[in-house]
Design an enzyme around this catalytic site. Structure first.
Site, PDB file in Angstrom:
ATOM      1  N   ALA A  57      -8.695   7.519   0.138  1.00 53.86           N
ATOM      2  CA  ALA A  57      -8.394   6.764   1.355  1.00 53.86           C
ATOM      3  C   ALA A  57      -9.541   5.759   1.735  1.00 53.86           C
ATOM      4  O   ALA A  57      -9.407   4.956   2.438  1.00 53.86           O
ATOM      5  CB  ALA A  57      -7.972   7.962   2.267  1.00 53.86           C
ATOM      6  N   ALA A  60      -9.513   2.945  -0.614  1.00 52.99           N
ATOM      7  CA  ALA A  60      -8.575   1.801  -0.078  1.00 52.99           C
ATOM      8  C   ALA A  60      -8.820   1.208   1.288  1.00 52.99           C
ATOM      9  O   ALA A  60      -8.609   0.001   1.353  1.00 52.99           O
ATOM     10  CB  ALA A  60      -7.096   2.688   0.074  1.00 52.99           C
ATOM     11  N   GLU A  61      -9.344   1.811   2.247  1.00 53.57           N
ATOM     12  CA  GLU A  61      -9.501   1.325   3.729  1.00 53.57           C
ATOM     13  C   GLU A  61     -10.777   0.507   3.441  1.00 53.57           C
ATOM     14  O   GLU A  61     -10.796  -0.598   4.093  1.00 53.57           O
ATOM     15  CB  GLU A  61      -9.673   2.387   4.600  1.00 53.57           C
ATOM     16  CG  GLU A  61     -10.045   1.908   5.987  1.00 53.57           C
ATOM     17  CD  GLU A  61      -9.557   2.772   6.998  1.00 53.57           C
ATOM     18  OE1 GLU A  61     -10.017   2.279   8.505  1.00 53.57           O
ATOM     19  OE2 GLU A  61      -9.389   3.669   7.012  1.00 53.57           O
ATOM     20  N   THR A  62     -11.885   0.927   2.791  1.00 49.94           N
ATOM     21  CA  THR A  62     -13.179  -0.074   2.519  1.00 49.94           C
ATOM     22  C   THR A  62     -12.598  -1.329   2.103  1.00 49.94           C
ATOM     23  O   THR A  62     -12.843  -2.600   2.486  1.00 49.94           O
ATOM     24  CB  THR A  62     -13.960   0.665   1.526  1.00 49.94           C
ATOM     25  OG1 THR A  62     -14.451   1.663   2.170  1.00 49.94           O
ATOM     26  CG2 THR A  62     -15.262  -0.436   1.277  1.00 49.94           C
ATOM     27  N   SER A  65     -10.241  -3.237   4.473  1.00 50.42           N
ATOM     28  CA  SER A  65     -10.689  -3.717   5.709  1.00 50.42           C
ATOM     29  C   SER A  65     -11.658  -4.968   5.289  1.00 50.42           C
ATOM     30  O   SER A  65     -11.886  -5.830   6.468  1.00 50.42           O
ATOM     31  CB  SER A  65     -11.720  -2.607   6.468  1.00 50.42           C
ATOM     32  OG  SER A  65     -10.787  -1.549   6.844  1.00 50.42           O
TER      33      SER A  65
END
Length: 136
Positions: A57, A60-62, A65
């Site tokens: 997660a 993925a978020e890095t 974003s």
């Protein structure tokens, strides 16, 4: 095109406290329509010796974003609205690779699909991130 190190609103005072640094995440490719990053399994395992789902997660978020922020710049910043991860399998060693591609890039929101794979190309996680693009 804005590059990740030129994003507006980044506070350099916190540069040594970035989660991506602690997780060992490295951006390896960025061409505007695709962002790729890697993360080691070592140091990001859960108690059973498997890659932690939360680490997927974070990767993925890095990636999503940063991709959203480069799309939003220079007059807007990206903030996460929703992250969804489906974990298909896990890894015990090596590097995992995240490939981030846009699903929607609008004026007020941006959505990305991020696929995390192991070194053999086996899909470990499919993530979807939506960011709100806020005016600065």
């Amino acid at each position: 095109m804005t590059t990740p190190d030129q994003l507006p609103g980044l506070n350099q005072a916190f540069a040594d406290e970035q989660l991506m640094t602690r997780m060992g995440i490295e951006i390896t490719r960025w061409d505007g329509d695709e962002m790729v990053g890697t993360m080691p399994v070592k140091g990001n395992r859960q108690p059973y010796g498997l890659l932690h789902g939360g680490a997927n997660a974070v990767l993925a978020e890095t990636l999503g974003s940063i991709a959203a922020a480069t799309h939003a710049a220079p007059d807007r910043v990206a903030v996460g609205l929703e992250l969804s991860c489906t974990h298909h399998r896990s890894a015990r060693e090596g590097l995992v690779t995240g490939v981030c591609k846009p699903v929607h890039r609008g004026r007020s929101t941006a959505t990305y699909e991020i696929v995390v794979s192991d070194e053999d190309g086996k899909r470990l996680c499919t993530a979807r991130l939506t960011c709100f693009l806020k005016e600065v």
